[in-house]
Design a protein around this motif. Structure first.
Motif, short mmCIF file in Angstrom:
data_model
loop_
_atom_site.label_atom_id
_atom_site.label_comp_id
_atom_site.label_asym_id
_atom_site.label_seq_id
_atom_site.Cartn_x
_atom_site.Cartn_y
_atom_site.Cartn_z
N LEU A 2 0.68 -1.64 0.71
CA LEU A 2 0.13 -0.30 -0.20
C LEU A 2 0.87 1.50 -0.46
O LEU A 2 0.44 1.82 -1.25
N ALA A 3 2.54 0.79 1.05
CA ALA A 3 2.69 2.37 0.52
C ALA A 3 3.40 2.97 -0.65
O ALA A 3 3.46 4.11 -0.66
N THR A 4 4.11 1.68 -1.23
CA THR A 4 4.65 1.74 -2.54
C THR A 4 3.25 2.27 -3.43
O THR A 4 3.89 3.20 -4.27
N ALA A 5 1.86 1.63 -3.68
CA ALA A 5 0.93 2.27 -4.66
C ALA A 5 1.41 3.43 -3.91
O ALA A 5 0.26 3.84 -5.34
N ILE A 6 0.86 4.33 -2.63
CA ILE A 6 0.24 5.57 -2.58
C ILE A 6 1.91 6.25 -3.34
O ILE A 6 1.50 7.51 -3.32
N VAL A 7 2.68 5.90 -3.45
CA VAL A 7 4.49 6.55 -3.85
C VAL A 7 3.72 6.92 -5.20
O VAL A 7 3.84 8.02 -5.65
N LEU A 8 4.21 5.67 -5.95
CA LEU A 8 3.59 5.87 -7.48
C LEU A 8 2.54 6.76 -7.39
O LEU A 8 2.11 7.34 -7.87
N ALA A 9 1.00 6.70 -6.55
CA ALA A 9 -0.04 7.63 -7.00
C ALA A 9 0.68 8.66 -6.76
O ALA A 9 0.04 9.97 -7.96
N ARG A 10 0.93 9.36 -5.80
CA ARG A 10 1.78 11.22 -5.63
C ARG A 10 2.37 11.43 -7.04
O ARG A 10 2.43 12.55 -7.19
N ARG A 11 3.44 10.33 -7.40
CA ARG A 11 4.13 10.59 -8.30
C ARG A 11 3.42 11.06 -9.59
O ARG A 11 3.60 11.79 -10.85
N LEU A 12 2.34 10.21 -9.78
CA LEU A 12 1.95 10.50 -11.58
C LEU A 12 0.50 11.31 -10.92
O LEU A 12 -0.10 11.33 -12.16
N ARG A 13 0.75 11.94 -9.22
CA ARG A 13 -0.66 13.30 -10.06
C ARG A 13 -0.39 13.44 -11.05
O ARG A 13 -1.67 14.11 -11.47
N ALA A 14 1.04 14.75 -11.49
CA ALA A 14 0.39 15.84 -12.37
C ALA A 14 0.86 14.90 -13.64
O ALA A 14 -0.39 15.37 -14.37
N PRO A 15 1.44 13.69 -13.99
CA PRO A 15 1.03 13.59 -15.58
C PRO A 15 -0.80 12.77 -15.98
O PRO A 15 -0.74 13.16 -16.09
N TRP A 16 -1.01 12.26 -14.60
CA TRP A 16 -2.19 11.84 -14.54
C TRP A 16 -3.43 13.10 -14.67
O TRP A 16 -4.88 12.73 -14.18
#
Length: 251
Positions: A2-16
């Protein structure tokens, strides 16, 4: 996870940003699972793209879903025979997750442990509350009877599928599921969320046709559940040693 998925989601906020549907071009793997979870946390519809159907059907799925971005990995793209259409931005996991530091990981872990679901979704880029009737994923047919058809599955659809299977085949944290079916496959997509919902582990291998590797990881990881199609099971019967599947309690 879950923590790693959160890191990924937050890093993709701008591109998405500004997109309600995002494309995923990844094999059954840790990266593929994390991308699917990140898309769900961000309140977006994950469109897992079938990379085996040929370029025309692949392009059709992207066009019908009106995708603006596709998440993939450099290592995987070197092995598949499809190209990303012009006008679609390719996001590579190796670049998105580059230089993730301890502070960022600890921050994601704190959010995973402390935030309520709504707050966690907002932190991951969701712009509104996610409901059961929102579309969680779109799975496309192979296009064998014409242009591929997109099947829209809501969060409620996916959960009811998992609940139905769990009534007959309950799992727990002692179980490990062999994840070899592609995430664009209805069975492979269900298996991911079914294992997560039940608290079971998943052992991934990106190629279900690699029978030797499937037998090897099943034995090494003491996997207990194998989900596959009859074609793949026939392959494993011919090419794997019986003892490699000794830990399985259900196929």
């Amino acid at each position: 996870v879950l923590a790693t998925a959160i890191v990924l989601a937050r890093r993709l906020r701008a591109p998405w940003q500004g997109q309600d549907k995002v494309g995923l071009l990844l094999p059954p793997s840790i990266g593929g699972a994390l991308a699917a979870i990140a898309a769900s946390l961000s309140g977006r519809t994950a469109v897992s793209l079938n990379f085996t159907v040929g370029q025309n059907a692949f392009d059709s799925a992207i066009r019908q879903a009106q995708l603006r971005t596709v998440v993939s990995s450099r290592a995987f793209l070197d092995k598949v025979k499809v190209a990303i259409p012009d006008g679609v931005t390719l996001l590579l996991l190796e670049d998105v997750l580059k230089d993730v530091g301890t502070t960022e990981r600890l921050g994601a872990l704190a959010r995973a442990l402390l935030l309520p679901l709504g707050g966690l979704e907002r932190a991951c880029g969701a712009t509104r509350k996610v409901a059961r009737d929102d579309v969680a994923t779109i799975l496309f047919s192979s296009g064998s009877t014409g242009e591929p058809k997109g099947v829209m599955l809501t969060h409620g659809n996916v959960q009811s599928n998992c609940d139905g299977v769990a009534q007959l085949i309950p799992l727990d944290h002692h179980d490990r599921l062999v994840g070899v079916l592609p995430l664009f496959h209805s069975f492979g997509n269900m298996a991911l969320w079914y294992a997560i919902q039940q608290g079971a582990g998943i052992v991934f291998h990106p190629n279900p046709l690699d029978a030797a590797a499937v037998g090897e990881i099943t034995a090494q990881q003491r996997a207990t559940i194998l989900l596959a199609t009859p074609t793949f099971l026939q392959l494993y019967l011919r090419r794997c040693e019986p003892g490699q599947f000794g830990s399985l309690r259900l196929v």
